[in-house]
Enzyme design. Structure first.
Site, PDB file in Angstrom:
ATOM      1  N   ALA A  74      44.880  25.315  35.162  1.00 38.28           N
ATOM      2  CA  ALA A  74      46.329  25.172  35.778  1.00 38.28           C
ATOM      3  C   ALA A  74      46.455  25.362  37.263  1.00 38.28           C
ATOM      4  CB  ALA A  74      47.246  26.035  34.979  1.00 38.28           C
ATOM      5  N   GLU A  75      45.872  26.239  37.680  1.00 36.39           N
ATOM      6  CA  GLU A  75      45.882  26.689  39.242  1.00 36.39           C
ATOM      7  C   GLU A  75      45.318  25.677  39.844  1.00 36.39           C
ATOM      8  OE1 GLU A  75      45.790  30.016  42.446  1.00 36.39           O
ATOM      9  OE2 GLU A  75      45.886  30.511  40.304  1.00 36.39           O
ATOM     10  N   THR A  76      44.180  25.008  39.513  1.00 34.80           N
ATOM     11  CA  THR A  76      43.445  24.113  40.093  1.00 34.80           C
ATOM     12  C   THR A  76      44.272  22.674  40.402  1.00 34.80           C
ATOM     13  OG1 THR A  76      41.180  24.812  39.525  1.00 34.80           O
ATOM     14  CG2 THR A  76      41.471  22.537  40.066  1.00 34.80           C
TER      15      THR A  76
END
Length: 170
Positions: A74-76
């Site tokens: 998700a953060e990527t």
């Protein structure tokens, strides 16, 4: 793992970075952690970022997809969307990530899709939905990134994806 694959970028964005001598697909990759987790970026624009990640190799002791692996995916994706929105004069630094895990997955591949909730001058927020191969929602995440001017971050090349110091970001 570590194999090259084609990422779909808007042509005007590719041209803008190429004119500066920047290899956009390499710059906006999943990075070292993403490589270890075998995250594959398939599509990247400020409007939508899509990637896959295998469950195998990204599990916790009970054999389920690790919640932290979903968070990394998700953060990527949200960070790549923020970088695409910020363009060549900004870097994206993750400042808030929250994830809700809806179901366990034991095998196969998950797909993450990031779409913008807010795209401003100094912050962006993306919603990221991680789904299994049956298109069932595994995780819903939201990432907010601070957009910083490149010249405010010592040592960061134009369009760099992270600050050398500061809050976590992809």
């Amino acid at each position: 793992m570590g194999q090259q694959h084609a990422v779909k970028f808007p042509q005007d964005v590719l041209d803008e970075y190429a004119a500066l001598g920047i290899d956009l697909p390499a710059l906006f990759s999943a990075g070292d952690l993403g490589e270890r987790m075998d995250i594959r970026i398939l599509e990247a624009s400020a409007e939508r970022v899509v990637a896959t990640m295998p469950v195998k190799g990204n599990t916790q002791p009970y054999g389920l997809l690790h919640g932290g692996a979903s968070a990394v995916l998700a953060e990527t994706l949200g960070s790549i969307g923020a970088m695409m929105h910020g363009g060549i004069t900004k870097i994206a630094v993750g400042v808030d990530l929250n994830c809700t895990h809806h179901r366990g997955v034991r095998s196969g591949t998950v797909t993450g899709v990031a779409t913008p909730v807010h795209r401003g001058r100094s912050t962006t927020t993306y919603e990221i939905v991680v789904s299994d191969e049956q298109d069932r929602r595994v995780c819903t995440a939201r990432l907010t990134c601070l957009l910083r001017d490149v010249d405010q971050v010592a040592g960061a090349p134009a369009g760099a994806s992270e600050a050398p110091e500061g809050p976590a970001g992809a």
